[in-house]
Design a protein around this motif. Structure first.
Motif, short mmCIF file in Angstrom:
data_model
loop_
_atom_site.label_atom_id
_atom_site.label_comp_id
_atom_site.label_asym_id
_atom_site.label_seq_id
_atom_site.Cartn_x
_atom_site.Cartn_y
_atom_site.Cartn_z
N GLY A 11 0.83 -1.20 0.00
CA GLY A 11 0.00 0.00 0.00
C GLY A 11 0.86 1.24 0.00
N ALA A 12 1.91 1.22 -0.83
CA ALA A 12 3.00 2.18 -0.71
C ALA A 12 2.68 3.59 -1.20
CB ALA A 12 4.24 1.66 -1.45
N ALA A 13 1.51 3.80 -1.80
CA ALA A 13 1.14 5.14 -2.24
C ALA A 13 0.11 5.77 -1.33
CB ALA A 13 0.61 5.11 -3.68
N LEU A 55 3.31 5.61 2.01
CA LEU A 55 4.22 6.49 1.29
C LEU A 55 5.28 7.07 2.22
CD1 LEU A 55 4.62 7.54 -1.61
CD2 LEU A 55 3.26 9.54 -0.97
N THR A 56 4.90 7.36 3.46
CA THR A 56 5.89 7.87 4.41
C THR A 56 6.92 6.81 4.76
OG1 THR A 56 4.59 7.30 6.38
CG2 THR A 56 4.17 9.44 5.37
N ALA A 62 8.91 9.05 -4.30
CA ALA A 62 9.27 9.11 -2.88
C ALA A 62 10.57 8.38 -2.58
CB ALA A 62 8.14 8.54 -2.03
N GLY A 63 11.12 7.67 -3.58
CA GLY A 63 12.42 7.04 -3.39
C GLY A 63 12.46 5.54 -3.54
N ARG A 111 -9.84 4.35 -1.86
CA ARG A 111 -8.40 4.39 -2.20
C ARG A 111 -8.14 5.17 -3.49
NH1 ARG A 111 -6.66 -1.89 -1.07
NH2 ARG A 111 -8.09 -2.26 0.65
N LYS A 112 -8.85 6.27 -3.64
CA LYS A 112 -8.67 7.12 -4.82
C LYS A 112 -7.74 8.28 -4.54
CE LYS A 112 -13.06 5.99 -7.06
NZ LYS A 112 -14.35 6.52 -7.58
N SER A 113 -7.20 8.35 -3.35
CA SER A 113 -6.22 9.38 -3.03
C SER A 113 -4.83 8.75 -2.96
CB SER A 113 -6.55 10.04 -1.68
OG SER A 113 -6.54 9.07 -0.64
N THR A 114 -3.82 9.59 -3.04
CA THR A 114 -2.45 9.16 -2.77
C THR A 114 -1.89 10.07 -1.69
OG1 THR A 114 -1.65 10.56 -4.58
CG2 THR A 114 -2.03 8.24 -5.09
N GLY A 115 -0.99 9.50 -0.87
CA GLY A 115 -0.49 10.31 0.25
C GLY A 115 -1.63 10.72 1.15
#
Length: 318
Positions: A145-147, A152-153, A181-182, A308-312
Motif C-alpha cells: 500500500g506504498a502510495a 508512502l511515508t 518518494a524514493g 483508495r482514490k487518493s495518494t499520500g
C-alpha cells in the motif's frame, strides 16, 4: 462554528453547528487551519476504531492552526502561536480545544497543510522503522500500500535510513508516486508479490498496511531473522500468523500503535515529532498531499479515502 461530528450513538457523521468551545485548565483553543484525514477516521464513524470516543464527538485526529485563547495554567503557549496537535479527535472543525502539553510549536517555514499531514502518518512510520524494527542501512524494506497516506511515508523514511525499498501499490499512477518518494523497486498489486520479492532477494523488514492475502504473501517472502510490522488492515482481513513459521525462519512480528505510546511513553512520540519537523525544515521529507478540500467536502474526502482514490494525504482546511 461548523464541525464534522458524530452527534449521538449510532448516528451518521454529519456537518453540525456547535458552540465555539472554551478552554479548560491546561488547554488552548485553536483556530484550525488544516486537519489531516486518516483511515482511522473512517473506522471511528462506525465505532470500529480501538480508540473511538463516546458520542457526541468531532472527527479529525491531527491539526495545525493558530492559538486563539489559552486556558488557566498554560504558560508555554500564547495567542498567535502557530502549532500542530496530534489531538485524536476534534480536528474537523473551525475551532478546537486541546491539551497544551500535546502542542508542538511550528517552525516558521512549516505550512499548516504540511504540518497537519506530517504527524500521524510520518510518526507511525518513523516509530515503526526506527524505534521498533531497528531498520539498518543496506537492509531491504518491503512496503505494501506504498502510495497511501501511511505507506508512502514508510518509503520516504526507509530511504532516509539507508534501506533498499520495494514498494507495492495498485496501478501505474500510484507506483509513480512511490517511485518519486524514493522506491528502488516497484511491484503492481496485480503481480505475484511473494515471487517478485523473492526474486529481489527477499525482505528484511515488512511494513504492511493491507493485511489479508497481501500480508500472507509478504510473510512468505521475508528473509530469516526478518521483522514484520502489521500496521493496518485496509484490505479488511486481519491475518492470522502461523507461529510455527515464525520459529522456522526466526521471524519477529512487531506491533506499532503510536496512540498507545501517548498513554505510556509520550516522550517517544514527541521525540519522533521533533525529528520529523527537523527533517521537514531541512527539506529531507515533504508530505505528498493529493487533495486539499474545504470542510463542506469532508464526506467526499472520506469516500476518496475509503475507495483508495487518493495518494499520500487528504487535508481538510476549515
Amino acid at each position: 462554528m461548523r464541525a464534522y461530528c458524530i452527534p449521538s450513538d449510532g448516528a451518521s457523521a454529519q456537518l453540525c453547528d456547535l458552540k465555539i468551545p472554551e478552554p479548560g485548565e491546561g488547554q488552548v483553543r485553536v483556530a484550525i487551519k488544516a486537519c489531516g484525514l486518516n483511515f482511522a477516521d473512517l473506522l471511528m464513524q462506525t465505532g470500529a476504531y480501538q480508540d473511538t470516543p463516546p458520542a457526541p464527538f468531532t472527527l479529525g485526529m491531527e491539526i495545525a492552526g493558530i492559538v486563539d485563547t489559552v486556558g488557566p495554567g498554560v504558560s508555554t503557549l500564547s495567542p498567535g502561536d502557530r502549532i500542530a496537535v496530534y489531538s485524536g479527535q476534534g480536528g474537523l472543525a473551525e475551532y478546537g480545544v486541546f491539551d497544551a502539553d500535546r502542542a508542538i510549536v511550528l517552525p516558521d517555514d512549516s505550512g499548516f497543510e504540511d504540518a497537519a499531514a506530517i504527524q500521524i502518518a510520518y510518526a507511525t512510520s518513523h516509530m515503526a522503522l526506527d524505534h521498533r524494527a531497528r531498520l539498518q542501512p543496506g537492509e531491504t524494506l518491503l512496503v505494501t500500500g506504498a502510495a497511501g497516506g501511511v505507506g508512502l511515508t514508510a518509503v520516504e523514511i526507509g530511504k532516509l535510513m539507508g534501506a533498499t525499498v520495494i514498494a507495492q501499490a495498485r496501478g501505474e499512477n500510484k507506483l509513480a508516486v512511490a517511485r518519486a518518494a524514493g522506491a528502488d523497486h516497484l511491484i503492481d498489486a496485480s503481480e505475484d508479490l511473494r515471487e517478485r520479492v523473492k526474486s529481489l532477494g527477499g525482505a528484511d523488514v515488512v511494513y504492511d498496511v493491507i493485511g489479508g492475502d497481501v500480508f500472507k504473501a509478504a510473510f512468505r517472502a521475508t528473509n530469516p531473522e526478518g521483522r514484520l510490522l502489521p500496521i493496518g488492515f485496509a484490505g479488511g482481513d486481519i491475518p492470522q500468523i502461523p507461529a510455527n513459521h515464525l520459529l522456522v525462519k526466526n521471524l519477529t512480528v512487531i506491533g506499532v500503535y503510536i496512540g498507545g505510546y501517548l498513554k505510556f511513553r509520550p516522550e517517544a512520540v514527541r521525540n519522533s515529532f521533533d525529528t520529523l519537523f527537523k527533517w521537514h525544515s531541512e527539506g529531507r521529507i515533504k508530505p505528498h498531499i493529493s487533495h486539499v478540500l474545504p470542510l463542506e467536502d469532508v464526506a467526499h474526502a472520506m469516500q476518496l479515502l475509503k475507495e483508495r482514490k487518493s495518494t499520500g494525504k487528504i487535508v481538510i482546511t476549515p
